[in-house]
Scaffold this motif. Sequence first.
Motif, PDB file in Angstrom:
ATOM      1  N   GLN A   1       8.703   7.354  -6.096  1.00  0.00           N
ATOM      2  CA  GLN A   1       8.944   6.069  -5.444  1.00  0.00           C
ATOM      3  C   GLN A   1       7.791   5.103  -5.667  1.00  0.00           C
ATOM      4  OE1 GLN A   1      11.805   5.297  -4.365  1.00  0.00           O
ATOM      5  NE2 GLN A   1      12.519   7.391  -4.708  1.00  0.00           N
TER       6      GLN A   1
ATOM      7  N   GLU B   1      14.579   0.284  -8.989  1.00  0.00           N
ATOM      8  CA  GLU B   1      14.769   1.102  -7.794  1.00  0.00           C
ATOM      9  C   GLU B   1      16.124   1.796  -7.791  1.00  0.00           C
ATOM     10  OE1 GLU B   1      12.829   1.881  -5.291  1.00  0.00           O
ATOM     11  OE2 GLU B   1      11.138   0.508  -5.472  1.00  0.00           O
TER      12      GLU B   1
ATOM     13  N   PRO C   1       1.290  -2.896  -2.395  1.00  0.00           N
ATOM     14  CA  PRO C   1       0.793  -3.360  -1.095  1.00  0.00           C
ATOM     15  C   PRO C   1       0.955  -2.319   0.023  1.00  0.00           C
ATOM     16  CG  PRO C   1       2.374  -4.923  -2.021  1.00  0.00           C
ATOM     17  CD  PRO C   1       2.348  -3.765  -2.932  1.00  0.00           C
ATOM     18  N   ILE C   2       1.941  -1.428  -0.092  1.00  0.00           N
ATOM     19  CA  ILE C   2       2.115  -0.452   0.998  1.00  0.00           C
ATOM     20  C   ILE C   2       1.707   0.957   0.574  1.00  0.00           C
ATOM     21  CG2 ILE C   2       3.815  -1.673   2.406  1.00  0.00           C
ATOM     22  CD1 ILE C   2       6.013  -0.170   0.963  1.00  0.00           C
TER      23      ILE C   2
ATOM     24  N   PHE D   1       4.460   5.748  -4.712  1.00  0.00           N
ATOM     25  CA  PHE D   1       3.343   5.877  -3.758  1.00  0.00           C
ATOM     26  C   PHE D   1       2.310   6.851  -4.320  1.00  0.00           C
ATOM     27  CE2 PHE D   1       6.908   4.605  -1.041  1.00  0.00           C
ATOM     28  CZ  PHE D   1       6.343   3.565  -0.333  1.00  0.00           C
TER      29      PHE D   1
ATOM     30  N   THR E   1      -0.876   2.666   0.785  1.00  0.00           N
ATOM     31  CA  THR E   1      -2.183   2.897   1.385  1.00  0.00           C
ATOM     32  C   THR E   1      -2.392   4.396   1.533  1.00  0.00           C
ATOM     33  OG1 THR E   1      -0.983   2.555   3.396  1.00  0.00           O
ATOM     34  CG2 THR E   1      -2.429   0.777   2.687  1.00  0.00           C
ATOM     35  N   SER E   2      -3.568   4.795   1.992  1.00  0.00           N
ATOM     36  CA  SER E   2      -3.782   6.228   2.139  1.00  0.00           C
ATOM     37  C   SER E   2      -2.859   6.752   3.236  1.00  0.00           C
ATOM     38  CB  SER E   2      -5.232   6.496   2.488  1.00  0.00           C
ATOM     39  OG  SER E   2      -5.465   6.024   3.792  1.00  0.00           O
ATOM     40  N   GLY E   3      -2.496   8.028   3.116  1.00  0.00           N
ATOM     41  CA  GLY E   3      -1.543   8.601   4.061  1.00  0.00           C
ATOM     42  C   GLY E   3      -2.197   8.924   5.398  1.00  0.00           C
ATOM     43  N   ASN E   4      -1.351   9.246   6.352  1.00  0.00           N
ATOM     44  CA  ASN E   4      -1.829   9.650   7.666  1.00  0.00           C
ATOM     45  C   ASN E   4      -1.613  11.154   7.754  1.00  0.00           C
ATOM     46  OD1 ASN E   4      -2.478   9.832  10.327  1.00  0.00           O
ATOM     47  ND2 ASN E   4      -0.762   8.617  11.082  1.00  0.00           N
TER      48      ASN E   4
ATOM     49  N   ASN F   1       5.471  -2.530  -7.477  1.00  0.00           N
ATOM     50  CA  ASN F   1       6.126  -3.069  -6.301  1.00  0.00           C
ATOM     51  C   ASN F   1       5.606  -2.457  -5.002  1.00  0.00           C
ATOM     52  OD1 ASN F   1       8.875  -2.453  -4.449  1.00  0.00           O
ATOM     53  ND2 ASN F   1       8.423  -4.571  -4.988  1.00  0.00           N
ATOM     54  N   LYS F   2       5.229  -1.178  -5.028  1.00  0.00           N
ATOM     55  CA  LYS F   2       4.806  -0.514  -3.797  1.00  0.00           C
ATOM     56  C   LYS F   2       3.325  -0.691  -3.519  1.00  0.00           C
ATOM     57  CE  LYS F   2       8.896   1.175  -3.051  1.00  0.00           C
ATOM     58  NZ  LYS F   2       9.408   2.209  -3.885  1.00  0.00           N
TER      59      LYS F   2
ATOM     60  N   LEU G   1      -1.552  14.729  -1.103  1.00  0.00           N
ATOM     61  CA  LEU G   1      -0.818  15.989  -0.966  1.00  0.00           C
ATOM     62  C   LEU G   1      -1.150  16.930  -2.118  1.00  0.00           C
ATOM     63  CD1 LEU G   1       2.694  14.629   0.075  1.00  0.00           C
ATOM     64  CD2 LEU G   1       0.822  15.362   1.540  1.00  0.00           C
TER      65      LEU G   1
ATOM     66  N   GLN H   1      -0.703   8.192  -1.802  1.00  0.00           N
ATOM     67  CA  GLN H   1      -0.274   9.207  -0.846  1.00  0.00           C
ATOM     68  C   GLN H   1       0.032  10.526  -1.547  1.00  0.00           C
ATOM     69  OE1 GLN H   1       2.225   6.155   1.623  1.00  0.00           O
ATOM     70  NE2 GLN H   1       2.447   8.131   2.596  1.00  0.00           N
TER      71      GLN H   1
ATOM     72  N   PRO I   1       8.320  13.441  -4.731  1.00  0.00           N
ATOM     73  CA  PRO I   1       9.183  12.385  -4.189  1.00  0.00           C
ATOM     74  C   PRO I   1       8.411  11.090  -3.937  1.00  0.00           C
ATOM     75  CG  PRO I   1       9.627  14.447  -3.065  1.00  0.00           C
ATOM     76  CD  PRO I   1       8.426  14.683  -3.929  1.00  0.00           C
ATOM     77  N   LEU I   2       7.196  11.195  -3.439  1.00  0.00           N
ATOM     78  CA  LEU I   2       6.383   9.997  -3.226  1.00  0.00           C
ATOM     79  C   LEU I   2       6.038   9.341  -4.557  1.00  0.00           C
ATOM     80  CD1 LEU I   2       3.897  11.251  -0.494  1.00  0.00           C
ATOM     81  CD2 LEU I   2       5.313   9.223  -0.279  1.00  0.00           C
TER      82      LEU I   2
END
Lengths: 112, 600
Positions: free
Chosen positions: B423, B322, B354-355, B425, B357-360, B351-352, B432, B428, B419-420
């Motif tokens: 990191q 990171e 678990p979080i 993701f 998930t699909s975006g909002n 590492n990411k 986009l 997500q 950027p996602l």
Amino acid sequence: MNKFGFSIAHTRSTDLDTANLGKAEELLQRVPSYKLCIGCGGCTAACTAGLFTDFNIRRIHTQFARGQYKGLDRRLQSCMLCGKCLLVCPRGVNTRALIVEMRRLLNNTDPA
Amino acid sequence: MNNFSIYVIPFCTGVLLLLGFSVLKYWRWIKRFDKLQQAIIRKNIWSWKFLPAIWEAFREGLLHWRIAKKNWLLGYMHRSLAFGWFLLIVVGFVQALLAFPDGHPFWMAIFYNYFVHEDNLLVFPDAPLFADIMDALLLYVLSGLALAVFKKLWSRPLGMKRTTRHTPLDRVTKFALWCIFPLRLLSETATSAIYHNGGFLIQWLGNGMAGIGIADPYFEYICWLLYSIALGTFFALMPFSRYMHIFTEIFLIYFRQLGVRDNADQKSGYTMFELNACSRCGICIDGCPINKELDITNIQGVYLLQSIRNHDWRKRQVSIAENCLMCDRCVADCPVNIDLNVMRRHVRIQNKRPIDTSGNYSYLDTVQPFNAIGRVAYFGGCMSHLTPGTTEAMERIFQAAGQKYWYMDRDRSICCGRPLLQQGFTTQANELRRKNTELIVNSGATMLITSCPICYRSFKEEYHLPIPVFHHTEYIDYLLTAGRIKLRKSDRRVAYHDPCELGRGCGIYDEPRRILDATSTLLKTKDEREHSRCCGFNLGNTTLDTEEQRKIRNAALENLRQPNPDVIATACPACKKAFTRAEEFPVEDVAEIVAENLIS
Ligand code: SF4
Ligand code: SF4
Ligand code: SF4
Ligand code: SF4
């Protein structure tokens, strides 16, 4: 759709006797620069995602800091991590770390 | 002539262990290649690509060109050890072959002097020449070894400020390696003191040894035994130590030539080859801005790979992966060309998960399609909204060139997703990317031009669009060559900052320089092009705090201000914003400088 840069927020109150501030305190540990936030809203004004919707990053982190966690995780998923908020913040808050760590805390996953 | 002695056993055992474990390891890794990688290998395996692979393996595995380009002394050190030892083995085999035309055991080449006691003139016609060549080669290797020892004490003259902190096993193996060559020298000297069978160097030393009264077969035997033990230890430890890189790099080069690439989503067989092709040379440490400016010395490529290889505690792996700007400096410096940032993304994705998930992103549907047939599409990028000077300049340039354009993210921008992705993701980011692809493809635009190098790299590498993608510096350069815009040459002195994602990321160094040359006086700076310094606000990092980012930025600014320019130019909105926030010095985008100097 949100046509203007501003909207009227619902009245909120925090009962500090009952609020669970555990995660909020942990957030300050993980992202110390958040202590510098003055709530100016610069992050929200610059936010790319906020241009489209009522996604309001300042409101989210403020609510988080006050222990009002409900629904925040879903709302945070609107963020694109584009980093504009980071570059405009006058206090140098590491907003992107803030967002990732809020999501980690809300999902109870390990820190980096 | 005798051809066996008990003391060769340690050496033979070492060689067998080395062979056994290497075959086992490589077999396991090859089986782990993912479907796509297997398909690429199957498709290209019978092509001529092994020819450039052989050349590259020779050049990098033995001659170490890339290292020599960084510092010739460091290159000499690596080359003399690798190439020198290689030649010792090859020439040794030829020598043994000539001496024993009817065949000989494989250790003969290694212990030749012990077994062939006859005067060189009597063995085979060119034997004295061979003895001299072998001595010269040993001297060559020893000179490299001397440099390696010297480097341990003082690494600056070899172009390295910091060197790698090695694991205990690596240190033991290195000690065994370092013992090999002096022991060989000693053993051959001891033999030549008795039998006078050395070349120019060994015989001279042997005469000296005999002169002080040491001409003792027992002493000779002990020396050869120690030499054999050193070799055996080194070979036995090799598959578990950094020296596994010697063979692994050859495989890596071959697979890379076949077209195989790493994939950040999972640890594949290719990842295993990359992880083990790292020689722990530590060249990736010095250039890293996080080392240079912040003195954080445990996150650089060599340590990232170490932590993944050793299955370190997850937390450590993650904090290493990171805390990195993804500035690609280490990737550009690494002589083995390891895709370090793909590896970092690999850890971040894990590492990411678990979080991730699909975006909002329900708002994506509010972005309306546009009919841009006959136009170029212009994507400013999120960051460009913070530097409106750049996008305004681009609009003026389009108008001056008479080019119809569609400014696709003028009021409602969707991030490119990089950027996602950086990191970790992926889910997500994909949402986009899907929307942007749909908008661009359905618009019918002829090409896509973007002002942000982050978006540029994303559109170019990660999107697979059916239309060409240009950064605005490439596009302006094209307009100038085609004569569609004309520029005045001002007498302003400009220092250009290479943005990480544009320069090291996409190899765009010349276009912005050509443009600046046409409009101003372009100055040279100390660290430019591949060595350009990160502006510190690269979106690859979420760990550093603003104070640390500022330190990195200030170092970059200092480098740019050193030739005393009137203005600093860059071609990335994030770099520009980072520099202007220092409020010290005028900074302009290349596009702005062009727009100011347009002759209409
Ligand atoms: S811009 Fe910075 S200081 Fe202002 S509210 Fe956002 S995080 Fe806080
Ligand atoms: S990083 Fe997220 S919160 Fe910040 S400006 Fe971009 S979309 Fe908004
Ligand atoms: S990653 Fe590359 S530069 Fe760094 S130690 Fe390994 S081989 Fe050397
Ligand atoms: S990408 Fe840049 S910041 Fe990250 S380790 Fe490499 S040189 Fe350092």
